[in-house]
Write a protein that holds these residues in place. Sequence first.
Motif, PDB file in Angstrom:
ATOM      1  N   ASP A 121       0.824  -1.213   0.000  1.00  0.00           N
ATOM      2  CA  ASP A 121       0.000   0.000   0.000  1.00  0.00           C
ATOM      3  C   ASP A 121       0.855   1.259   0.000  1.00  0.00           C
ATOM      4  OD1 ASP A 121      -2.390  -1.389   0.016  1.00  0.00           O
ATOM      5  OD2 ASP A 121      -2.518  -1.445   2.219  1.00  0.00           O
ATOM      6  N   THR A 122       2.063   1.149   0.531  1.00  0.00           N
ATOM      7  CA  THR A 122       2.943   2.315   0.650  1.00  0.00           C
ATOM      8  C   THR A 122       3.782   2.573  -0.601  1.00  0.00           C
ATOM      9  OG1 THR A 122       4.605   0.864   1.676  1.00  0.00           O
ATOM     10  CG2 THR A 122       3.138   2.094   3.151  1.00  0.00           C
ATOM     11  N   GLU A 124       5.070   4.049  -3.754  1.00  0.00           N
ATOM     12  CA  GLU A 124       4.793   5.374  -4.302  1.00  0.00           C
ATOM     13  C   GLU A 124       4.143   5.306  -5.676  1.00  0.00           C
ATOM     14  OE1 GLU A 124       4.943   8.307  -2.815  1.00  0.00           O
ATOM     15  OE2 GLU A 124       5.503   7.222  -0.983  1.00  0.00           O
ATOM     16  N   LYS A 127       0.495   4.396  -5.218  1.00  0.00           N
ATOM     17  CA  LYS A 127      -0.269   5.538  -4.735  1.00  0.00           C
ATOM     18  C   LYS A 127      -0.508   6.553  -5.852  1.00  0.00           C
ATOM     19  CE  LYS A 127       2.304   6.520  -1.052  1.00  0.00           C
ATOM     20  NZ  LYS A 127       2.699   7.169   0.221  1.00  0.00           N
ATOM     21  N   GLN A 128       0.516   6.762  -6.703  1.00  0.00           N
ATOM     22  CA  GLN A 128       0.357   7.672  -7.827  1.00  0.00           C
ATOM     23  C   GLN A 128      -0.673   7.138  -8.821  1.00  0.00           C
ATOM     24  OE1 GLN A 128       1.515  10.681  -8.327  1.00  0.00           O
ATOM     25  NE2 GLN A 128       0.608  10.862 -10.378  1.00  0.00           N
ATOM     26  N   CYS A 295      -9.118  -0.335  -4.910  1.00  0.00           N
ATOM     27  CA  CYS A 295      -7.709  -0.536  -4.527  1.00  0.00           C
ATOM     28  C   CYS A 295      -7.287  -1.992  -4.692  1.00  0.00           C
ATOM     29  CB  CYS A 295      -7.485  -0.107  -3.076  1.00  0.00           C
ATOM     30  SG  CYS A 295      -7.442   1.668  -2.819  1.00  0.00           S
TER      31      CYS A 295
END
Length: 333
Positions: A121-122, A124, A127-128, A295
Amino acid sequence: MSTSTAEHDSYLVENWDTETLIDFLKEQNLKLDDDDLGILRNEKITGLSFLDMTKDDFKECGLKIGPATLLAKEAKALKEKPKRAFSSYKSLSEVLAKYGIDGNGTDTIPLFSLQSYEIEDTNEHFKQCMAEILVRLKNYGTLVVDSLEAMRNEYVVAILHSAINITRDDTGKELSMRPEYEVIGEESSGRVDYAIKDVENLICITEDKPQRNVIEGFAQNIKQLESSYETNKKKRKRGDGDDYDYLYGIVTTARDWHFLLYTPGRISQGSKLPLSIEFSEDALDKKSVEYQTLCNGVKKVLSVVVGIIKDRACAEEEPDRKRVRVEGYRTKK
């Protein structure tokens, strides 16, 4: 109407500018050096003029007899050899028959074990990717079955770019993606929606289709993989006659993602059912069940796209090791 004509093939080449022609020639293992390519560039040779050139024409430009002879043969082959456009393949049964598979549906395609990569989940890039998807959901609304191709493409591109970035970070491999990339094989040619490459080879080909044309997409993607394998083979030119290699294919509607594995004479699929992503505007609420479903879907698809790109990009060059690797994926199913 079939586009399997020499005129169609010539038409493709006729549209090439000088740099496109040079890029193509670089991939044909003609051993042309910078001086040879510089002559073509200085003489402003385009695809249209290339098709009608002879060995004497190339020599008159200043090329030595060796490259002049090879270029004349290449020009003749491009002009005379009929090639069928990828877009003309509508029947999956026609394409599968070449592999000894009977049927016009995907259920009869053998399975292989998909490679995957754990997406945190972390991460980058993940997330982008999610941020880009949410922006599009806010602007476009829920993605539905008959959504426009331009809308679907934006979701597909976001996922493919993220997968490449994650793979690059993890492996250090030099990877790139080429949209509308032209591939010319022995039987078929045309532009593929998205080609993922390492420094030397095509490794994954993606075909984006609306839901109603998914079966067509399978047929076209298989022919694209065949031609991509032949493109890689031309550049490799192994002396021992062993040209075993493999590539991955993706057929997607943006919502549904299907995965193919191609080796010479064999085609396999990753699963009977697609991996799916629900692009619902209700997911704009990050506390909602729809957001978590989005997600999870994106993460699942990303994990497989990264897994197959990483697998092929890191594969050993020796054909025997590739063969053992791929047969292992197929026997697990």
